[in-house]
Design an enzyme around this catalytic site. Structure first.
Site, PDB file in Angstrom:
ATOM      1  N   HIS A 264       0.830  -1.397  -0.093  1.00  0.00           N
ATOM      2  CA  HIS A 264       0.189   0.044  -0.028  1.00  0.00           C
ATOM      3  C   HIS A 264       0.927   1.328   0.174  1.00  0.00           C
ATOM      4  CE1 HIS A 264      -3.973   2.196   1.691  1.00  0.00           C
ATOM      5  NE2 HIS A 264      -2.948   3.092   1.221  1.00  0.00           N
TER       6      HIS A 264
ATOM      7  N   HIS B 239       1.389   5.394  -1.652  1.00  0.00           N
ATOM      8  CA  HIS B 239       1.221   6.551  -2.560  1.00  0.00           C
ATOM      9  C   HIS B 239       2.266   7.062  -3.182  1.00  0.00           C
ATOM     10  CE1 HIS B 239      -2.903   6.536  -0.993  1.00  0.00           C
ATOM     11  NE2 HIS B 239      -2.397   6.127   0.114  1.00  0.00           N
TER      12      HIS B 239
ATOM     13  N   LYS C 242      -9.363  -0.473  -6.091  1.00  0.00           N
ATOM     14  CA  LYS C 242      -9.462   0.126  -4.816  1.00  0.00           C
ATOM     15  C   LYS C 242     -10.604   0.874  -4.538  1.00  0.00           C
ATOM     16  CE  LYS C 242      -7.774   1.489  -0.767  1.00  0.00           C
ATOM     17  NZ  LYS C 242      -6.519   2.687  -0.490  1.00  0.00           N
TER      18      LYS C 242
ATOM     19  N   HIS D 102     -10.548   0.882   1.629  1.00  0.00           N
ATOM     20  CA  HIS D 102     -10.152   1.997   2.739  1.00  0.00           C
ATOM     21  C   HIS D 102     -11.662   1.799   3.591  1.00  0.00           C
ATOM     22  CE1 HIS D 102      -8.440   5.654   4.327  1.00  0.00           C
ATOM     23  NE2 HIS D 102      -9.723   5.718   4.991  1.00  0.00           N
TER      24      HIS D 102
ATOM     25  N   HIS E  42      -4.692  -0.909   5.909  1.00  0.00           N
ATOM     26  CA  HIS E  42      -4.490  -0.353   7.155  1.00  0.00           C
ATOM     27  C   HIS E  42      -5.354  -0.266   8.348  1.00  0.00           C
ATOM     28  CE1 HIS E  42      -7.042   2.565   5.323  1.00  0.00           C
ATOM     29  NE2 HIS E  42      -5.879   3.007   4.274  1.00  0.00           N
TER      30      HIS E  42
ATOM     31  N   ASP F 226       1.359   2.325   3.539  1.00  0.00           N
ATOM     32  CA  ASP F 226       0.646   3.721   3.662  1.00  0.00           C
ATOM     33  C   ASP F 226       1.327   5.102   3.573  1.00  0.00           C
ATOM     34  OD1 ASP F 226      -1.804   5.259   2.947  1.00  0.00           O
ATOM     35  OD2 ASP F 226      -2.639   5.109   4.971  1.00  0.00           O
TER      36      ASP F 226
HETATM   37  C1  NCD Z   1      -3.536   8.925   1.934  1.00  0.00           C
HETATM   38  C2  NCD Z   1      -3.120   9.915   1.074  1.00  0.00           C
HETATM   39  O1  NCD Z   1      -2.569  10.966   1.446  1.00  0.00           O
HETATM   40  O2  NCD Z   1      -3.382   9.745  -0.124  1.00  0.00           O
HETATM   41  N1  NCD Z   1      -3.710   9.534   3.453  1.00  0.00           N
HETATM   42  C3  NCD Z   1      -3.628   8.829   4.508  1.00  0.00           C
HETATM   43  O3  NCD Z   1      -4.010   9.304   5.629  1.00  0.00           O
HETATM   44  N2  NCD Z   1      -3.440   7.590   4.765  1.00  0.00           N
HETATM   45  C4  NCD Z   1      -4.893   8.357   1.564  1.00  0.00           C
HETATM   46  C5  NCD Z   1      -5.270   7.098   2.426  1.00  0.00           C
HETATM   47  O4  NCD Z   1      -4.654   5.967   2.009  1.00  0.00           O
HETATM   48  O5  NCD Z   1      -6.033   7.112   3.056  1.00  0.00           O
HETATM   49 ZN    ZN Z   2      -3.341   4.862   1.640  1.00  0.00          ZN
END
Ligand code: NCD
Ligand code: ZN
Length: 342
Positions: free
Chosen positions: A14, A16, A101, A138, A173, A246
């Protein structure tokens, strides 16, 4: 005490990496800790079609090729949009997506275009089951109070499991005892990811003293008893519970604004921090299953190739990396990242 430790090259289920100018630095940073990462689709623009999957993969591979070794493999996902058709989902699978997702609309950063009515995703979920790709969720109900959102979403997952008897689901998460218990009761086609921050930090770290916007994320950090239950589970090698960082970088200026976005930039320090935690608990050996075995097995992927060396510290996490403030910045960790061999 040995002064280094070699792990199979970790997977991150996971992550970003964003899009646009900052992405290259985030991807390079990721490639210093991980051989593969399941890349989240809540980018601007979102990754929600076969052509966007192909374009985003090319962008990431070009950036990662500049990282040392150049062996980083992005695992692609797409964002489920309300009313998405069977053929659109099958095209995403054809384009190589391993997961789709599900974001409830408004649940987190970059989810404004998520699902409002769960019914509107039913055709897509059927198609994902048919294509054998994983549904990553999520799992938070945005209308519930912040600390109750995860538990309040569990009945929605229960319903999906009932309606789609072969669909594989990953609860992303997880942050609560309730989710852990749900995972334990669920069929084997259900897995879950756990982050380093939900294991190592609690609500007290976020707001027990001065407010720390760098620790603000979704789902919000929880009370000690929840973190303790998750810690105990990963130390024991809980089946189907595996690492997803995450890692969610936001520019330092955005995190300092009056309304700070949710997300923690964990990729620079997550693996060294986890190594310190597992070692302190006398379970350094269990780190391997959590970060490099269980997730790949759940996704039906080959075990990781290559290895990551960790070098005994101390290492002080920098105050800023790639324009963002990394997780545990300013703290001294017992391990730092060493070489990757592939
Ligand atoms: C994530 C993001 O900033 O893209 N933020 C987070 O708090 N985890 C999005 C997500 O996975 O919820
Ligand atoms: Zn995330």
């Amino acid at each position: 005490m040995a002064d280094n430790f070699v792990l199979p090259l970790p997977d991150d289920f996971h992550a970003h990496l964003r899009r646009g100018p900052a992405m290259a630095a985030y991807a390079e940073r990721h490639a210093a800790s991980f051989g593969r990462a399941l890349v989240m689709p809540n980018t601007k623009p979102p990754v929600a079609s076969a052509s966007e999957i192909a374009a985003y993969r090319r962008e990431i591979l070009a950036a990662a090729a500049r990282a040392s070794g150049g062996s980083f493999e992005p695992l692609m996902s797409f964002k489920l949009l309300g009313g998405m058709s069977r053929s659109a989902v099958l095209a995403c699978a054809q384009a190589g997506a391993v997961a789709g997702k599900y974001y409830p609309a408004g649940a987190t950063t970059g989810s404004e275009d998520g699902i409002v009515d769960p019914e509107s995703a039913e055709e897509a979920l059927d198609a994902m089951q048919e294509a054998g790709i994983v549904l990553c969720i999520h799992g938070e109900s945005p209308e519930a109070p912040a600390l109750d959102r995860e538990a309040r979403f569990l009945p929605v997952i229960e319903g999906m499991l009932g309606r789609h008897p072969r669909l594989r689901i990953v609860m992303e998460h997880i942050s609560t005892v309730e989710s852990l218990e749900f995972l334990r009761r669920a069929p084997r086609r259900v897995g879950a990811t756990a982050t380093a921050h939900h294991l190592l930090c609690t609500l007290e770290d976020l707001l027990g003293g001065e407010l720390d916007p760098q620790l603000f994320c979704r789902p919000v950090l929880k009370a000690r008893r929840h973190a303790d239950a998750l810690r105990e589970a990963v130390l024991r090698g809980e089946p189907r519970l595996f690492f997803g960082s995450d890692s969610a970088p936001h520019p330092r200026s955005a995190k300092a604004a009056r309304r700070a976005p949710a997300g923690i930039y964990t990729s620079p320090s997550a693996i060294p921090a986890l190594a310190g935690f597992f070692e302190a608990e006398g379970r350094l050996g269990a780190l391997e299953s959590f970060v490099a075995r269980t997730g790949a097995a759940f996704y039906g992927l080959a075990p990781p190739r290559g290895s990551l060396e960790l070098i005994r510290g101390p290492w002080t996490v920098p105050e800023e990396l790639d324009g963002a403030v990394p997780f545990l910045s300013g703290r001294s960790l017992g391990w730092r990242l060493g070489r990757i061999e592939v």
